[in-house]
Design a protein around this motif. Sequence first.
Motif, PDB file in Angstrom:
ATOM      1  N   ASP A  21       0.829  -1.203   0.000  1.00  0.00           N
ATOM      2  CA  ASP A  21       0.000   0.000   0.000  1.00  0.00           C
ATOM      3  C   ASP A  21       0.870   1.261   0.000  1.00  0.00           C
ATOM      4  O   ASP A  21       0.586   2.223   0.699  1.00  0.00           O
ATOM      5  CB  ASP A  21      -0.942  -0.018   1.206  1.00  0.00           C
ATOM      6  CG  ASP A  21      -2.147   0.903   1.034  1.00  0.00           C
ATOM      7  OD1 ASP A  21      -2.513   1.207  -0.118  1.00  0.00           O
ATOM      8  OD2 ASP A  21      -2.707   1.322   2.053  1.00  0.00           O
ATOM      9  N   ASN A  22       1.942   1.235  -0.789  1.00  0.00           N
ATOM     10  CA  ASN A  22       2.934   2.300  -0.795  1.00  0.00           C
ATOM     11  C   ASN A  22       2.862   3.118  -2.075  1.00  0.00           C
ATOM     12  O   ASN A  22       3.526   2.809  -3.060  1.00  0.00           O
ATOM     13  CB  ASN A  22       4.336   1.701  -0.624  1.00  0.00           C
ATOM     14  CG  ASN A  22       4.453   0.948   0.675  1.00  0.00           C
ATOM     15  OD1 ASN A  22       3.877   1.331   1.683  1.00  0.00           O
ATOM     16  ND2 ASN A  22       5.195  -0.141   0.663  1.00  0.00           N
ATOM     17  N   LEU A  23       2.060   4.158  -2.025  1.00  0.00           N
ATOM     18  CA  LEU A  23       1.790   4.953  -3.219  1.00  0.00           C
ATOM     19  C   LEU A  23       3.047   5.627  -3.774  1.00  0.00           C
ATOM     20  O   LEU A  23       3.252   5.664  -4.984  1.00  0.00           O
ATOM     21  CB  LEU A  23       0.710   5.988  -2.929  1.00  0.00           C
ATOM     22  CG  LEU A  23       0.184   6.766  -4.121  1.00  0.00           C
ATOM     23  CD1 LEU A  23      -0.336   5.829  -5.202  1.00  0.00           C
ATOM     24  CD2 LEU A  23      -0.910   7.720  -3.686  1.00  0.00           C
ATOM     25  N   GLU A  24       3.899   6.141  -2.908  1.00  0.00           N
ATOM     26  CA  GLU A  24       5.110   6.806  -3.400  1.00  0.00           C
ATOM     27  C   GLU A  24       5.991   5.821  -4.172  1.00  0.00           C
ATOM     28  O   GLU A  24       6.492   6.133  -5.252  1.00  0.00           O
ATOM     29  CB  GLU A  24       5.898   7.424  -2.249  1.00  0.00           C
ATOM     30  CG  GLU A  24       7.093   8.219  -2.723  1.00  0.00           C
ATOM     31  CD  GLU A  24       7.821   8.934  -1.600  1.00  0.00           C
ATOM     32  OE1 GLU A  24       8.660   9.781  -1.927  1.00  0.00           O
ATOM     33  OE2 GLU A  24       7.571   8.651  -0.422  1.00  0.00           O
ATOM     34  N   ALA A  25       6.159   4.618  -3.633  1.00  0.00           N
ATOM     35  CA  ALA A  25       6.958   3.597  -4.315  1.00  0.00           C
ATOM     36  C   ALA A  25       6.312   3.209  -5.640  1.00  0.00           C
ATOM     37  O   ALA A  25       6.999   3.024  -6.641  1.00  0.00           O
ATOM     38  CB  ALA A  25       7.136   2.372  -3.419  1.00  0.00           C
ATOM     39  N   VAL A  26       4.998   3.090  -5.648  1.00  0.00           N
ATOM     40  CA  VAL A  26       4.279   2.762  -6.890  1.00  0.00           C
ATOM     41  C   VAL A  26       4.576   3.813  -7.947  1.00  0.00           C
ATOM     42  O   VAL A  26       4.896   3.484  -9.094  1.00  0.00           O
ATOM     43  CB  VAL A  26       2.755   2.647  -6.641  1.00  0.00           C
ATOM     44  CG1 VAL A  26       1.978   2.662  -7.947  1.00  0.00           C
ATOM     45  CG2 VAL A  26       2.437   1.391  -5.848  1.00  0.00           C
ATOM     46  N   CYS A  27       4.503   5.071  -7.564  1.00  0.00           N
ATOM     47  CA  CYS A  27       4.745   6.148  -8.533  1.00  0.00           C
ATOM     48  C   CYS A  27       6.172   6.118  -9.073  1.00  0.00           C
ATOM     49  O   CYS A  27       6.397   6.401 -10.247  1.00  0.00           O
ATOM     50  CB  CYS A  27       4.448   7.495  -7.895  1.00  0.00           C
ATOM     51  SG  CYS A  27       2.685   7.751  -7.597  1.00  0.00           S
ATOM     52  N   LEU A  28       7.131   5.744  -8.229  1.00  0.00           N
ATOM     53  CA  LEU A  28       8.520   5.676  -8.683  1.00  0.00           C
ATOM     54  C   LEU A  28       8.780   4.491  -9.598  1.00  0.00           C
ATOM     55  O   LEU A  28       9.629   4.555 -10.487  1.00  0.00           O
ATOM     56  CB  LEU A  28       9.466   5.590  -7.480  1.00  0.00           C
ATOM     57  CG  LEU A  28       9.590   6.850  -6.642  1.00  0.00           C
ATOM     58  CD1 LEU A  28      10.350   6.553  -5.359  1.00  0.00           C
ATOM     59  CD2 LEU A  28      10.283   7.946  -7.436  1.00  0.00           C
ATOM     60  N   LEU A  29       8.073   3.404  -9.370  1.00  0.00           N
ATOM     61  CA  LEU A  29       8.344   2.162 -10.102  1.00  0.00           C
ATOM     62  C   LEU A  29       7.494   1.966 -11.352  1.00  0.00           C
ATOM     63  O   LEU A  29       7.835   1.148 -12.197  1.00  0.00           O
ATOM     64  CB  LEU A  29       8.157   0.966  -9.169  1.00  0.00           C
ATOM     65  CG  LEU A  29       9.206   0.867  -8.071  1.00  0.00           C
ATOM     66  CD1 LEU A  29       8.735  -0.063  -6.964  1.00  0.00           C
ATOM     67  CD2 LEU A  29      10.530   0.409  -8.645  1.00  0.00           C
TER      68      LEU A  29
END
Length: 108
Positions: A76-84
């Motif tokens: 549930d890590n939106l920042e990581a999702v956006c980076l990846l």
Amino acid sequence: MRMTCLACKCSPQRGALLIEAGVNVHQRNDDQSTALHWAARKNNALAIRMLIAAGADPHCKNKWGATALENAQFGDNLEAVCLLARDEATRKQAEEELHLQRKLRCVN
């Protein structure tokens, strides 16, 4: 020293030193996860940026078939999702899935 420590407990300076020293950013642990998998799961944006800049493969899969992006979604890590996310469409789809999962948790 394993690269997975970069995702979990290393300082940014130590992580940079490991990368500069040539530590293998593709190194896998027992479940075939890489440091990038762990950084995504822990939502460690700095480690994600450092690992990708050092050539870590965001598409490799662990023994469960999950990529770093899928680990970020699972955590549930939106920042990581956006980076990846590889492109805008992937990012948008991943964000929508996360928002839907959050809504479903609130209903239950």
